[in-house]
Design a protein around this motif. Structure first.
Motif, PDB file in Angstrom:
ATOM      1  N   UNK A 168     -81.049 -61.582  41.333  1.00 35.32           N
ATOM      2  CA  UNK A 168     -81.008 -61.622  39.880  1.00 35.32           C
ATOM      3  C   UNK A 168     -80.208 -60.463  39.318  1.00 35.32           C
ATOM      4  N   UNK A 169     -79.698 -60.637  38.095  1.00 41.05           N
ATOM      5  CA  UNK A 169     -78.852 -59.628  37.474  1.00 41.05           C
ATOM      6  C   UNK A 169     -79.627 -58.816  36.447  1.00 41.05           C
ATOM      7  N   UNK A 170     -79.497 -57.507  36.524  1.00 48.44           N
ATOM      8  CA  UNK A 170     -80.121 -56.593  35.589  1.00 48.44           C
ATOM      9  C   UNK A 170     -79.098 -55.532  35.197  1.00 48.44           C
ATOM     10  N   UNK A 171     -78.783 -55.449  33.914  1.00 43.81           N
ATOM     11  CA  UNK A 171     -77.824 -54.454  33.409  1.00 43.81           C
ATOM     12  C   UNK A 171     -76.522 -54.487  34.218  1.00 43.81           C
ATOM     13  N   UNK A 172     -76.026 -55.691  34.437  1.00 45.58           N
ATOM     14  CA  UNK A 172     -74.735 -55.933  35.097  1.00 45.58           C
ATOM     15  C   UNK A 172     -74.719 -55.595  36.589  1.00 45.58           C
ATOM     16  N   UNK A 173     -75.882 -55.369  37.189  1.00 44.95           N
ATOM     17  CA  UNK A 173     -75.976 -55.188  38.642  1.00 44.95           C
ATOM     18  C   UNK A 173     -76.875 -56.277  39.198  1.00 44.95           C
ATOM     19  N   UNK A 174     -76.423 -56.976  40.228  1.00 39.89           N
ATOM     20  CA  UNK A 174     -77.221 -57.992  40.890  1.00 39.89           C
ATOM     21  C   UNK A 174     -78.093 -57.344  41.957  1.00 39.89           C
ATOM     22  N   UNK A 175     -79.386 -57.629  41.913  1.00 44.72           N
ATOM     23  CA  UNK A 175     -80.339 -57.124  42.897  1.00 44.72           C
ATOM     24  C   UNK A 175     -80.742 -58.291  43.789  1.00 44.72           C
ATOM     25  N   UNK A 176     -80.426 -58.191  45.088  1.00 39.33           N
ATOM     26  CA  UNK A 176     -80.527 -59.341  45.983  1.00 39.33           C
ATOM     27  C   UNK A 176     -81.318 -59.038  47.240  1.00 39.33           C
ATOM     28  N   UNK A 177     -82.251 -59.911  47.556  1.00 42.11           N
ATOM     29  CA  UNK A 177     -82.889 -59.943  48.864  1.00 42.11           C
ATOM     30  C   UNK A 177     -82.077 -60.856  49.787  1.00 42.11           C
ATOM     31  N   UNK A 178     -82.181 -60.617  51.085  1.00 42.26           N
ATOM     32  CA  UNK A 178     -81.540 -61.513  52.045  1.00 42.26           C
ATOM     33  C   UNK A 178     -82.479 -62.611  52.513  1.00 42.26           C
ATOM     34  N   UNK A 179     -83.782 -62.330  52.532  1.00 39.56           N
ATOM     35  CA  UNK A 179     -84.727 -63.232  53.187  1.00 39.56           C
ATOM     36  C   UNK A 179     -84.825 -62.876  54.657  1.00 39.56           C
ATOM     37  N   UNK A 180     -85.982 -63.097  55.253  1.00 39.51           N
ATOM     38  CA  UNK A 180     -86.211 -62.687  56.640  1.00 39.51           C
ATOM     39  C   UNK A 180     -85.349 -63.437  57.639  1.00 39.51           C
ATOM     40  N   UNK A 181     -84.776 -62.703  58.571  1.00 41.90           N
ATOM     41  CA  UNK A 181     -83.905 -63.271  59.600  1.00 41.90           C
ATOM     42  C   UNK A 181     -84.618 -63.425  60.942  1.00 41.90           C
ATOM     43  N   UNK A 182     -85.450 -62.447  61.298  1.00 38.34           N
ATOM     44  CA  UNK A 182     -85.991 -62.385  62.647  1.00 38.34           C
ATOM     45  C   UNK A 182     -87.246 -63.206  62.852  1.00 38.34           C
TER      46      UNK A 182
END
Length: 386
Positions: free
Chosen positions: A302-316
């Motif tokens: 999601x975007x907050x103050x023009x910066x996107x904050x992103x999770x990757x989701x679990x890989x392992x």
């Protein structure tokens, strides 16, 4: 719904249609954009939780998946992603090994990163909160990573004589060889050690990015911006920056289902204090997106103050997950703009989506993180969102 999935599938196929070329400059340490398509493709791998290989069981999978499921499933997923996505660069965002269950942490790291090493693809890593919980210290884990083949990871920046943590560094991605941007970094990476657990007795919970790290980030960002906006090919604004660390910031709690792409299936396990790093990034002005791991069954962006904050989701597969909810990886594609003479210029757009570890490595949740034509816009267009 069907049309949006088709559009995303087409865009993914176009992104995957070229083999990585011109990744390195002559010194084999400088990252470059692909000269064929003007792209730079990044694979983020979060929370492998690798332990002892075949003897390490999977967690939170369907009953039919339990038999024979182990760390080797994580390895197989990474091999598949490398073959399908053909990344120019791989970023491992912490909890690469699960120290409590790793009888030999060096061997666990060698096995965990082996697909990237075997593919001869440059890669980088930061630490999570579990990497050092075996027989190697946090510094020892990072030193082992730095000594591995094809890694661009660094223990700490040589110019920062006093800095908290291990694994704070930046990398530059230069423009296409022979273009007017060949000697400029048109895309910048910042990697930070977000710590493991609080060392302050009066503060409980997870670690955070300290003032010394933020000071280094500020100085590095300023230096990169000055270089980018200076001759030759002086630019009017900074090159986009992407930031990678493990533990999410408290600002990740700012989102709900109305203003993010993906899912939130557990609480935000940030530090119990806010060290102000988000504000530091906003003030710097070049950061377009932050990528973390840690909360395995969150994968939203999601975007907050023009910066996107992103999770990757679990890989392992030895990391906790949710039975029936596929393990996943986040990918990012930065694309250059075409110049008037038909060459390659600065970064035009940065897009992201995720791939599921299913039969088709299904792509989901495509969205635009940055578009040069809409810089400063509070809202980004979602592309191909199912």
């Amino acid at each position: 719904m069907a049309n949006s999935r088709l559009l995303l599938a087409v865009s993914v196929l176009l992104a995957l249609s070229s083999v990585p070329t011109s990744i390195f400059a002559a010194d084999e340490k400088q990252l470059r954009f692909d000269s064929t398509r003007g792209q730079f493709r990044i694979l983020q791998v979060a929370d492998m939780h690798y332990a002892d290989g075949e003897s390490t069981p999977c967690l939170n999978v369907l009953p039919a998946q339990v038999s024979g499921c182990s760390d080797l499933n994580t390895t197989a997923f990474l091999h598949r992603m490398i073959a399908a996505f053909q990344p120019h660069f791989i970023v491992f965002t912490g909890d690469n090994i699960f120290g409590f269950d790793a009888s030999d942490p060096a061997a666990s790291m060698n096995a965990a990163f082996a697909p990237a090493v075997a593919a001869n693809i440059p890669w980088a890593a930061v630490l999570g909160n579990h990497d050092q919980e075996s027989t190697l210290s946090r510094e020892g884990v990072m030193k082992h990573i730095v000594g591995m083949k094809h890694t661009l990871s660094q223990l700490n920046p040589p110019e920062a004589h006093v800095i908290d943590g291990f694994g704070n560094y930046n990398l530059e991605v230069h423009g296409v060889e022979g273009s007017n941007f060949a000697n400029k970094s048109v895309l910048n990476f910042y990697f930070l050690d977000s710590g493991d657990y609080s060392t302050v007795p009066s503060i409980t919970g997870y670690g955070w990015i300290k003032p010394s790290q933020q000071f280094w980030f500020q100085r590095t960002s300023m230096k990169l911006q000055r270089a980018y906006m200076s001759k030759p090919e002086a630019q009017k604004g900074p090159a986009p920056g992407l930031v990678y660390f493990h533990i999410p910031l408290p600002e990740f709690t700012s989102f709900d289902s109305s203003n993010f792409t993906g899912v939130k299936q557990e609480g935000i396990s940030s530090a119990s204090v806010n060290s102000g790093f988000f504000t530091t990034m906003v003030e710097a002005g070049d950061v377009k997106a932050v990528f973390t791991g840690h909360d395995h069954i969150n994968d939203f962006c999601g975007e907050l103050t023009s910066i996107n904050l992103c999770y990757a989701g679990g890989f392992g597969y030895h990391a906790y997950g949710k039975a029936g909810w596929a393990r996943r990886a986040r990918v990012v594609v930065a694309s250059l703009e075409k110049t008037a003479d038909g060459g390659w210029g600065a970064v035009k757009s940065i897009k992201t989506w995720k791939h599921l570890d299913d039969d088709k490595l299904t792509p989901i949740d495509g969205q635009v993180l940055y578009s040069k034509s809409t810089t400063g816009s509070r809202r980004k267009k979602n592309v191909g969102r199912p």
